[in-house]
Design a protein around this motif. Structure first.
Motif, PDB file in Angstrom:
ATOM      1  N   PHE A   6      38.890  33.436  -6.053  1.00 58.27           N
ATOM      2  CA  PHE A   6      38.229  32.751  -5.883  1.00 58.27           C
ATOM      3  C   PHE A   6      37.172  33.780  -4.879  1.00 58.27           C
ATOM      4  O   PHE A   6      36.108  34.549  -5.103  1.00 58.27           O
ATOM      5  CB  PHE A   6      37.623  31.428  -5.070  1.00 58.27           C
ATOM      6  N   ALA A   7      37.340  34.017  -3.930  1.00 56.47           N
ATOM      7  CA  ALA A   7      36.437  34.821  -2.832  1.00 56.47           C
ATOM      8  C   ALA A   7      36.636  36.437  -3.609  1.00 56.47           C
ATOM      9  O   ALA A   7      35.660  36.996  -3.639  1.00 56.47           O
ATOM     10  CB  ALA A   7      36.983  34.846  -1.768  1.00 56.47           C
ATOM     11  N   PHE A   8      37.549  36.289  -4.187  1.00 63.55           N
ATOM     12  CA  PHE A   8      37.686  38.137  -3.985  1.00 63.55           C
ATOM     13  C   PHE A   8      36.312  38.452  -5.557  1.00 63.55           C
ATOM     14  O   PHE A   8      36.027  39.155  -5.137  1.00 63.55           O
ATOM     15  CB  PHE A   8      39.303  38.004  -4.764  1.00 63.55           C
ATOM     16  N   TYR A   9      36.357  37.371  -6.389  1.00 60.32           N
ATOM     17  CA  TYR A   9      36.090  37.384  -7.262  1.00 60.32           C
ATOM     18  C   TYR A   9      34.626  37.209  -6.958  1.00 60.32           C
ATOM     19  O   TYR A   9      33.463  38.069  -7.365  1.00 60.32           O
ATOM     20  CB  TYR A   9      35.853  36.615  -8.817  1.00 60.32           C
ATOM     21  N   LEU A  10      33.724  35.996  -6.439  1.00 59.64           N
ATOM     22  CA  LEU A  10      32.696  36.510  -5.703  1.00 59.64           C
ATOM     23  C   LEU A  10      31.717  38.053  -4.736  1.00 59.64           C
ATOM     24  O   LEU A  10      31.021  38.321  -5.037  1.00 59.64           O
ATOM     25  CB  LEU A  10      32.593  35.895  -4.794  1.00 59.64           C
ATOM     26  N   LEU A  11      33.164  38.538  -4.432  1.00 57.62           N
ATOM     27  CA  LEU A  11      32.945  39.540  -3.280  1.00 57.62           C
ATOM     28  C   LEU A  11      32.639  40.901  -5.059  1.00 57.62           C
ATOM     29  O   LEU A  11      31.310  41.856  -4.971  1.00 57.62           O
ATOM     30  CB  LEU A  11      33.975  39.857  -2.647  1.00 57.62           C
ATOM     31  N   VAL A  12      33.232  40.792  -5.859  1.00 56.28           N
ATOM     32  CA  VAL A  12      33.238  41.771  -6.385  1.00 56.28           C
ATOM     33  C   VAL A  12      31.503  41.592  -7.772  1.00 56.28           C
ATOM     34  O   VAL A  12      31.469  42.711  -7.737  1.00 56.28           O
ATOM     35  CB  VAL A  12      34.733  41.670  -7.252  1.00 56.28           C
ATOM     36  N   THR A  13      30.851  40.481  -8.041  1.00 51.64           N
ATOM     37  CA  THR A  13      29.937  39.950  -8.435  1.00 51.64           C
ATOM     38  C   THR A  13      29.199  40.631  -7.378  1.00 51.64           C
ATOM     39  O   THR A  13      28.385  40.841  -7.971  1.00 51.64           O
ATOM     40  CB  THR A  13      30.339  38.531  -8.268  1.00 51.64           C
ATOM     41  N   CYS A  14      28.881  40.031  -6.472  1.00 55.34           N
ATOM     42  CA  CYS A  14      28.204  40.183  -5.377  1.00 55.34           C
ATOM     43  C   CYS A  14      28.081  42.405  -5.365  1.00 55.34           C
ATOM     44  O   CYS A  14      26.375  43.046  -5.416  1.00 55.34           O
ATOM     45  CB  CYS A  14      28.479  39.752  -3.544  1.00 55.34           C
ATOM     46  N   LEU A  15      29.237  42.642  -5.506  1.00 51.35           N
ATOM     47  CA  LEU A  15      28.811  44.325  -5.413  1.00 51.35           C
ATOM     48  C   LEU A  15      28.422  44.676  -6.561  1.00 51.35           C
ATOM     49  O   LEU A  15      27.437  45.776  -6.929  1.00 51.35           O
ATOM     50  CB  LEU A  15      30.521  44.679  -5.275  1.00 51.35           C
ATOM     51  N   VAL A  16      28.737  44.530  -7.740  1.00 52.27           N
ATOM     52  CA  VAL A  16      28.223  44.667  -9.480  1.00 52.27           C
ATOM     53  C   VAL A  16      27.086  44.495  -9.090  1.00 52.27           C
ATOM     54  O   VAL A  16      25.928  44.846  -9.842  1.00 52.27           O
ATOM     55  CB  VAL A  16      29.025  44.402 -10.188  1.00 52.27           C
ATOM     56  N   GLU A  17      26.600  42.731  -9.023  1.00 57.07           N
ATOM     57  CA  GLU A  17      25.155  42.886  -8.970  1.00 57.07           C
ATOM     58  C   GLU A  17      24.101  43.657  -8.370  1.00 57.07           C
ATOM     59  O   GLU A  17      23.257  43.132  -8.267  1.00 57.07           O
ATOM     60  CB  GLU A  17      25.334  41.411  -9.688  1.00 57.07           C
ATOM     61  N   GLY A  18      24.187  43.249  -7.256  1.00 55.90           N
ATOM     62  CA  GLY A  18      23.217  44.162  -6.258  1.00 55.90           C
ATOM     63  C   GLY A  18      23.212  45.702  -6.162  1.00 55.90           C
ATOM     64  O   GLY A  18      22.285  45.913  -5.688  1.00 55.90           O
ATOM     65  N   TRP A  68      37.474  28.608 -25.475  1.00 55.80           N
ATOM     66  CA  TRP A  68      36.807  29.044 -23.691  1.00 55.80           C
ATOM     67  C   TRP A  68      36.018  30.480 -23.282  1.00 55.80           C
ATOM     68  O   TRP A  68      35.428  30.135 -22.739  1.00 55.80           O
ATOM     69  CB  TRP A  68      38.470  29.675 -23.181  1.00 55.80           C
ATOM     70  N   HIS A  69      36.088  31.150 -24.567  1.00 56.37           N
ATOM     71  CA  HIS A  69      35.276  32.220 -24.957  1.00 56.37           C
ATOM     72  C   HIS A  69      33.586  31.745 -24.491  1.00 56.37           C
ATOM     73  O   HIS A  69      32.778  32.639 -24.510  1.00 56.37           O
ATOM     74  CB  HIS A  69      35.580  33.606 -25.493  1.00 56.37           C
ATOM     75  N   SER A 109      28.557  42.575 -14.632  1.00 52.92           N
ATOM     76  CA  SER A 109      29.677  41.718 -13.140  1.00 52.92           C
ATOM     77  C   SER A 109      30.603  41.155 -14.132  1.00 52.92           C
ATOM     78  O   SER A 109      31.874  40.850 -14.234  1.00 52.92           O
ATOM     79  CB  SER A 109      28.841  40.540 -12.518  1.00 52.92           C
ATOM     80  N   ALA A 110      30.292  40.087 -15.057  1.00 58.53           N
ATOM     81  CA  ALA A 110      31.242  39.209 -16.538  1.00 58.53           C
ATOM     82  C   ALA A 110      32.452  40.381 -16.653  1.00 58.53           C
ATOM     83  O   ALA A 110      33.179  39.949 -16.648  1.00 58.53           O
ATOM     84  CB  ALA A 110      30.480  39.350 -17.431  1.00 58.53           C
ATOM     85  N   ALA A 111      31.340  42.006 -17.071  1.00 63.33           N
ATOM     86  CA  ALA A 111      32.621  42.676 -17.798  1.00 63.33           C
ATOM     87  C   ALA A 111      33.764  43.566 -17.149  1.00 63.33           C
ATOM     88  O   ALA A 111      35.193  43.484 -17.006  1.00 63.33           O
ATOM     89  CB  ALA A 111      32.005  44.206 -18.302  1.00 63.33           C
ATOM     90  N   VAL A 112      33.324  43.925 -15.962  1.00 65.43           N
ATOM     91  CA  VAL A 112      34.651  44.422 -14.297  1.00 65.43           C
ATOM     92  C   VAL A 112      35.270  43.024 -14.119  1.00 65.43           C
ATOM     93  O   VAL A 112      36.704  43.026 -14.306  1.00 65.43           O
ATOM     94  CB  VAL A 112      33.568  44.532 -12.998  1.00 65.43           C
ATOM     95  N   GLY A 113      34.604  42.327 -13.816  1.00 59.73           N
ATOM     96  CA  GLY A 113      35.719  40.701 -13.498  1.00 59.73           C
ATOM     97  C   GLY A 113      36.340  40.105 -15.012  1.00 59.73           C
ATOM     98  O   GLY A 113      37.761  40.173 -14.512  1.00 59.73           O
ATOM     99  N   LEU A 114      36.399  40.586 -16.151  1.00 58.31           N
ATOM    100  CA  LEU A 114      36.980  39.892 -17.491  1.00 58.31           C
ATOM    101  C   LEU A 114      38.388  41.117 -16.973  1.00 58.31           C
ATOM    102  O   LEU A 114      39.193  40.626 -17.803  1.00 58.31           O
ATOM    103  CB  LEU A 114      36.204  40.505 -18.330  1.00 58.31           C
ATOM    104  N   VAL A 115      38.261  42.601 -16.799  1.00 57.58           N
ATOM    105  CA  VAL A 115      39.002  43.161 -16.034  1.00 57.58           C
ATOM    106  C   VAL A 115      40.059  42.953 -15.406  1.00 57.58           C
ATOM    107  O   VAL A 115      40.783  43.061 -15.641  1.00 57.58           O
ATOM    108  CB  VAL A 115      38.001  44.730 -16.789  1.00 57.58           C
ATOM    109  N   PHE A 116      39.476  43.018 -14.308  1.00 58.22           N
ATOM    110  CA  PHE A 116      40.013  42.004 -12.984  1.00 58.22           C
ATOM    111  C   PHE A 116      41.169  41.401 -13.394  1.00 58.22           C
ATOM    112  O   PHE A 116      41.733  40.505 -13.426  1.00 58.22           O
ATOM    113  CB  PHE A 116      39.314  41.604 -12.400  1.00 58.22           C
ATOM    114  N   MET A 117      40.868  40.285 -13.957  1.00 55.60           N
ATOM    115  CA  MET A 117      41.287  38.476 -14.944  1.00 55.60           C
ATOM    116  C   MET A 117      42.516  39.528 -15.665  1.00 55.60           C
ATOM    117  O   MET A 117      43.641  38.569 -16.020  1.00 55.60           O
ATOM    118  CB  MET A 117      40.548  38.144 -15.463  1.00 55.60           C
TER     119      MET A 117
END
Length: 133
Positions: A6-18, A68-69, A109-117
């Protein structure tokens, strides 16, 4: 381990959206506001998605039989609207600009998150195990 993911995805989201907010608004304080928005909205979206998974697992509500999508997209749309409103309220910028920034930031961030997922089992989990070791 789940908390670190969870923390990893939050960090990625903050970096991308920031980064998106910083590029559009061109001031560091807007990056801080973006991070503040995401500290609120990202955990809520993840909680929503895990709640859906839990409810579907036990067959409690037919509503969640939807793909789910589609439910992920509904959550993302709500996040875009909430973040746009927060930007508009705090920054006193036009709502159209705030919506555009929120939309672009969340799309990235959703695109990056989906790639990470997609690769989570291979290297995100390995990274978390490395941190825990």
């Amino acid at each position: 381990a789940a908390t670190l993911i969870f923390a990893f995805y939050l960090l990625v989201t903050c970096l991308v959206e920031g980064a998106v907010a910083g590029l559009v608004f061109r001031k560091f304080r807007f990056v801080k506001y973006s991070i503040a928005c995401n500290v609120i909205t990202n955990p809520l979206l993840n909680l929503w998605l895990y709640l859906i998974a839990f409810v579907r697992e036990f067959g409690l509500l037919e509503l969640f039989e939807t793909d789910w999508h589609v439910l992920f997209l509904c959550g993302e749309v709500l996040v875009v609207l909430v973040e746009a409103w927060i930007y508009h309220y705090i920054l006193q910028r036009k709502m159209a600009l705030c919506f555009l920034v929120s939309f672009l930031a969340n799309l990235c961030s959703a695109a990056v998150g989906l790639v990470f997922m997609w690769f989570e089992e291979q290297w995100v989990s390995s990274l978390v195990e490395f941190v825990l070791a």
